[in-house]
Write a protein that holds these residues in place. Sequence first.
Motif, PDB file in Angstrom:
ATOM      1  N   ALA A  66       1.046  -0.893  -0.147  1.00  0.00           N
ATOM      2  CA  ALA A  66      -0.333  -0.338   0.174  1.00  0.00           C
ATOM      3  C   ALA A  66       0.724   1.557   0.046  1.00  0.00           C
ATOM      4  O   ALA A  66       0.799   2.574  -1.176  1.00  0.00           O
ATOM      5  N   LEU A  67       2.405   1.508   1.088  1.00  0.00           N
ATOM      6  CA  LEU A  67       2.971   2.604   0.327  1.00  0.00           C
ATOM      7  C   LEU A  67       3.623   2.810  -0.579  1.00  0.00           C
ATOM      8  O   LEU A  67       3.495   3.589  -1.124  1.00  0.00           O
ATOM      9  N   ALA A  68       3.944   1.780  -0.994  1.00  0.00           N
ATOM     10  CA  ALA A  68       4.545   1.586  -2.503  1.00  0.00           C
ATOM     11  C   ALA A  68       3.930   1.859  -2.859  1.00  0.00           C
ATOM     12  O   ALA A  68       4.240   3.195  -4.307  1.00  0.00           O
ATOM     13  N   ILE A  69       2.748   2.040  -3.267  1.00  0.00           N
ATOM     14  CA  ILE A  69       1.327   2.655  -4.750  1.00  0.00           C
ATOM     15  C   ILE A  69       1.512   3.692  -4.018  1.00  0.00           C
ATOM     16  O   ILE A  69       1.199   4.536  -4.882  1.00  0.00           O
ATOM     17  N   HIS A  70       1.142   4.618  -2.732  1.00  0.00           N
ATOM     18  CA  HIS A  70       0.896   5.940  -2.630  1.00  0.00           C
ATOM     19  C   HIS A  70       1.798   6.085  -2.757  1.00  0.00           C
ATOM     20  O   HIS A  70       1.595   7.358  -3.903  1.00  0.00           O
ATOM     21  N   VAL A  71       2.892   5.868  -2.589  1.00  0.00           N
ATOM     22  CA  VAL A  71       4.430   6.318  -3.147  1.00  0.00           C
ATOM     23  C   VAL A  71       3.874   7.608  -4.707  1.00  0.00           C
ATOM     24  O   VAL A  71       4.747   8.138  -4.922  1.00  0.00           O
ATOM     25  N   LEU A  72       4.118   5.375  -5.107  1.00  0.00           N
ATOM     26  CA  LEU A  72       4.263   5.848  -6.609  1.00  0.00           C
ATOM     27  C   LEU A  72       3.289   6.674  -6.894  1.00  0.00           C
ATOM     28  O   LEU A  72       2.902   6.912  -8.792  1.00  0.00           O
ATOM     29  N   ALA A  73       2.126   6.656  -6.622  1.00  0.00           N
ATOM     30  CA  ALA A  73       1.047   7.197  -7.732  1.00  0.00           C
ATOM     31  C   ALA A  73       0.425   6.140  -8.738  1.00  0.00           C
ATOM     32  O   ALA A  73       0.063   6.218  -9.416  1.00  0.00           O
ATOM     33  N   ALA A  74       0.633   4.787  -8.224  1.00  0.00           N
ATOM     34  CA  ALA A  74       0.631   3.638  -8.620  1.00  0.00           C
ATOM     35  C   ALA A  74      -1.131   3.211  -9.035  1.00  0.00           C
ATOM     36  O   ALA A  74      -1.864   4.248  -7.994  1.00  0.00           O
ATOM     37  N   PRO A  75      -1.529   2.531 -10.333  1.00  0.00           N
ATOM     38  CA  PRO A  75      -2.732   2.219  -9.885  1.00  0.00           C
ATOM     39  C   PRO A  75      -3.453   1.354  -8.705  1.00  0.00           C
ATOM     40  O   PRO A  75      -2.581   0.020  -8.945  1.00  0.00           O
ATOM     41  N   LEU A  76      -4.696   1.245  -9.059  1.00  0.00           N
ATOM     42  CA  LEU A  76      -4.842  -0.377  -7.144  1.00  0.00           C
ATOM     43  C   LEU A  76      -4.397  -1.442  -7.719  1.00  0.00           C
ATOM     44  O   LEU A  76      -4.314  -2.361  -6.834  1.00  0.00           O
ATOM     45  N   ALA A  77      -4.537  -1.562  -9.219  1.00  0.00           N
ATOM     46  CA  ALA A  77      -4.170  -3.145  -9.717  1.00  0.00           C
ATOM     47  C   ALA A  77      -2.819  -3.223  -9.633  1.00  0.00           C
ATOM     48  O   ALA A  77      -2.210  -4.962  -9.874  1.00  0.00           O
ATOM     49  N   SER A  78      -2.009  -2.967  -9.245  1.00  0.00           N
ATOM     50  CA  SER A  78      -0.905  -2.760  -9.120  1.00  0.00           C
ATOM     51  C   SER A  78      -0.318  -3.208  -7.123  1.00  0.00           C
ATOM     52  O   SER A  78       0.140  -4.517  -7.207  1.00  0.00           O
ATOM     53  N   PHE A  79      -1.597  -3.178  -7.109  1.00  0.00           N
ATOM     54  CA  PHE A  79      -1.215  -3.937  -5.455  1.00  0.00           C
ATOM     55  C   PHE A  79      -1.067  -5.411  -5.790  1.00  0.00           C
ATOM     56  O   PHE A  79      -0.122  -5.809  -4.866  1.00  0.00           O
ATOM     57  N   ARG A  80      -1.486  -6.402  -5.927  1.00  0.00           N
ATOM     58  CA  ARG A  80      -1.036  -7.548  -6.103  1.00  0.00           C
ATOM     59  C   ARG A  80       0.323  -7.694  -7.291  1.00  0.00           C
ATOM     60  O   ARG A  80       0.481  -9.086  -7.450  1.00  0.00           O
TER      61      ARG A  80
END
Length: 183
Positions: free
Chosen positions: A145-159
């Motif tokens: 979750a922290l990586a996705i937030h910092v990178l502003a990555a799409p939520l689909a990236s979570f898995r």
Amino acid sequence: MTARLFVLCQAETPALRAMTFGGDDGLSVEGRDAAAAMRETVPKASRVLLSPGAAAAETAAALGLAGAAEPLLGDCDYGRWQGRPFAEIAEQDPAGLTAWMGDAAHNPHGGESIAAFVVRLGTWLESAAPEGRTLAIVPANVIRALAIHVLAAPLASFRRIDAPPLCLLQLTHDGRRWALRFA
């Protein structure tokens, strides 16, 4: 002054090995030994924060560290699925599991969606902005979750983010924004 946040994934647990949703039954013997083996290499920090679960506290103890529990660094709330094996959910609620796997905003278990979880961790990170060096010991999902937030990555990236036990994510804050830092 640049702030550094070292985010260490807690050591292996029996629940992780059994692929259980949010199970927190403490460390496995292998997890405890692996954490103890890295005692001398863990980054030095002026502050240690822990996910509120037993595994984070036991990881810190194996590393010879003491820290303060931070409730917002807790794992995702899986509602009715909490503590149950993935295989059991796949058998008993295949439609719910498929919907959850395909849509980060979906929460068929009645707990926290992945989307809400990422927002919670992003809000914590933006409000925390620690000074100096902080070490946080957390479940793998918190790292994702922290990586996705910092990178502003799409939520689909979570898995798509692999965060094995005892992996380390380093984040830096320059007074304006957070960034991932590779060492």
